[in-house]
Design a protein around this motif. Structure first.
Motif, PDB file in Angstrom:
ATOM      1  N   LEU A  22       0.868  -1.171   0.000  1.00 49.99           N
ATOM      2  CA  LEU A  22       0.000   0.000   0.000  1.00 49.99           C
ATOM      3  C   LEU A  22       0.910   1.228   0.000  1.00 49.99           C
ATOM      4  CD1 LEU A  22      -2.719   1.503   0.556  1.00 49.99           C
ATOM      5  CD2 LEU A  22      -2.259   1.143   3.000  1.00 49.99           C
ATOM      6  N   LEU A  24       1.167   5.320   0.302  1.00 45.09           N
ATOM      7  CA  LEU A  24       0.420   6.460   0.828  1.00 45.09           C
ATOM      8  C   LEU A  24       1.183   7.748   0.499  1.00 45.09           C
ATOM      9  CD1 LEU A  24      -0.296   4.917   4.364  1.00 45.09           C
ATOM     10  CD2 LEU A  24      -1.943   5.178   2.495  1.00 45.09           C
ATOM     11  N   TRP A  35       1.407  10.556   7.818  1.00 43.55           N
ATOM     12  CA  TRP A  35       0.780   9.237   7.908  1.00 43.55           C
ATOM     13  C   TRP A  35       1.230   8.463   9.149  1.00 43.55           C
ATOM     14  CZ3 TRP A  35      -3.249   8.166   4.915  1.00 43.55           C
ATOM     15  CH2 TRP A  35      -3.399   8.879   3.719  1.00 43.55           C
ATOM     16  N   VAL A  39      -0.270   4.598   9.783  1.00 41.34           N
ATOM     17  CA  VAL A  39       0.519   3.421   9.379  1.00 41.34           C
ATOM     18  C   VAL A  39       0.531   2.327  10.457  1.00 41.34           C
ATOM     19  CG1 VAL A  39       2.878   2.642   8.843  1.00 41.34           C
ATOM     20  CG2 VAL A  39       1.879   4.578   7.610  1.00 41.34           C
ATOM     21  N   LEU A  42      -2.264  -0.021  10.149  1.00 31.71           N
ATOM     22  CA  LEU A  42      -2.371  -0.789   8.901  1.00 31.71           C
ATOM     23  C   LEU A  42      -1.245  -1.809   8.735  1.00 31.71           C
ATOM     24  CD1 LEU A  42      -3.042   2.217   6.459  1.00 31.71           C
ATOM     25  CD2 LEU A  42      -4.753   0.673   7.427  1.00 31.71           C
ATOM     26  N   SER A  43      -0.119  -1.550   9.402  1.00 33.13           N
ATOM     27  CA  SER A  43       1.110  -2.270   9.043  1.00 33.13           C
ATOM     28  C   SER A  43       1.144  -3.726   9.499  1.00 33.13           C
ATOM     29  CB  SER A  43       2.338  -1.511   9.556  1.00 33.13           C
ATOM     30  OG  SER A  43       2.224  -1.333  10.930  1.00 33.13           O
ATOM     31  N   TYR A  46      -0.601  -4.874   6.137  1.00 27.17           N
ATOM     32  CA  TYR A  46      -0.174  -4.309   4.843  1.00 27.17           C
ATOM     33  C   TYR A  46       1.245  -3.778   4.930  1.00 27.17           C
ATOM     34  CZ  TYR A  46      -5.056  -4.807   3.941  1.00 27.17           C
ATOM     35  OH  TYR A  46      -6.296  -5.360   3.803  1.00 27.17           O
ATOM     36  N   CYS A  48       3.320  -0.875   4.164  1.00 24.07           N
ATOM     37  CA  CYS A  48       3.023   0.536   3.889  1.00 24.07           C
ATOM     38  C   CYS A  48       4.288   1.250   3.412  1.00 24.07           C
ATOM     39  CB  CYS A  48       2.497   1.226   5.139  1.00 24.07           C
ATOM     40  SG  CYS A  48       1.006   0.463   5.791  1.00 24.07           S
ATOM     41  N   VAL A  50       5.700   4.791   2.232  1.00 26.76           N
ATOM     42  CA  VAL A  50       5.273   6.184   2.394  1.00 26.76           C
ATOM     43  C   VAL A  50       6.428   7.114   2.019  1.00 26.76           C
ATOM     44  CG1 VAL A  50       4.050   7.770   3.929  1.00 26.76           C
ATOM     45  CG2 VAL A  50       3.950   5.319   4.382  1.00 26.76           C
TER      46      VAL A  50
END
Ligand code: MLT
Length: 264
Positions: A22, A24, A35, A39, A42-43, A46, A48, A50
């Motif tokens: 993902l 961002l 973010w 993060v 989500l991490s 996913y 991430c 960035v």
């Protein structure tokens, strides 16, 4: 932070977590730090990625006007360097303009994409004039007065008094923007074309997130298409900065969308 060279410029990025990738993208005069609260939510599921966009954060800030296309090309080069063939790409505001350019030219690299407090509309003539005033102001007076004026306008009006720490944090991030990075990106935003067609024509899952109290990009400007692949979410009681004003709700919205992307 990781680093790659794009077009002779260093682009720095954070790479946290494991799972489907993902990406961002942050907004104008922000950085990957925008973010930082989302993060960790989500991490676990996913990976991430960035970046600090060209002209922002720790990335290089070349002189002159940038283009949104150049900034999207930086992102594709980052994916190439990380050997990622397909990702989901979500962009906040300026990051959303870049996401649309990416989706227009590199759709085969996407599982899905989304705009967070962003729009497919171009700048109006009035907004274009304001960009030039902003550029001249930054060139004459530096980044600090510009950030001091702009940042409070990004938040829901109530939050200016109830959450001064959010405004303080966003200003601290903004002050780190090199003046030539801010002016380069302002010119890129000024010149961006109408990309509503990218949203209406795509076959990919799309997420559109708006802030109920966004004084910069209203929900009407975010929700320009209505087709089955598009998920529209309005976050109540936030302005233009849900990643700071409501990180849990934004993360939940993103996770729900990523589940749809997976099922697609
Ligand atoms: C941003 O947050 O990236 C900017 O407010 C977008 C813009 O000025 O159009």
């Amino acid at each position: 932070m990781g680093k790659i060279i794009c077009d002779g410029n260093t682009i720095c990025y954070k790479d946290q977590g494991q799972g489907e990738p993902l990406v961002l993208l942050h907004g104008f005069c922000g950085s990957s730090e925008y973010w930082d609260q989302v993060v960790p939510l989500l991490s676990e599921r996913y990976r991430c990625i960035v970046p600090d966009l060209r002209g922002h954060g720790f990335s290089d800030a070349p002189m002159g006007a940038y283009t949104i296309e150049q900034m999207a090309d930086d992102v594709v080069q980052l994916l190439d360097a990380l050997e990622l063939t397909k990702v989901t790409l979500l962009g906040h505001s300026l990051g959303g303009y870049i996401t649309l350019s990416f989706a227009q030219r590199y759709a085969s690299r996407l599982n899905g994409f989304g705009l967070i407090h962003s729009t497919a509309f171009p700048d109006s003539e009035e907004a274009k004039e304001k960009r030039l005033l902003a550029v001249r102001g930054i060139q004459s007076n530096g980044i600090t007065p510009f950030v001091d004026k702009m940042i409070p306008s990004l938040f829901a009006p109530d939050h200016i008094n109830t959450h001064p720490e959010w405004i303080h944090l966003a200003k601290e991030i903004g002050y780190k923007t090199p003046p030539q990075g801010a002016t380069g990106a302002a010119m890129a935003m000024r010149e961006r074309p109408d990309r509503r067609e990218v949203l209406s024509a795509t076959v990919l899952p799309v997420l559109l997130v708006a802030g109920e109290k966004d004084g910069i990009i209203s929900p009407e400007k975010t929700f320009t298409v209505d087709q089955p692949k598009v998920t529209q979410v309005t976050i109540t009681d936030v302005g233009h900065m849900s990643m700071l004003e409501a990180p849990d709700q934004l993360a939940e919205t993103i996770v729900t969308f990523l589940d749809k992307v997976k099922a697609n």
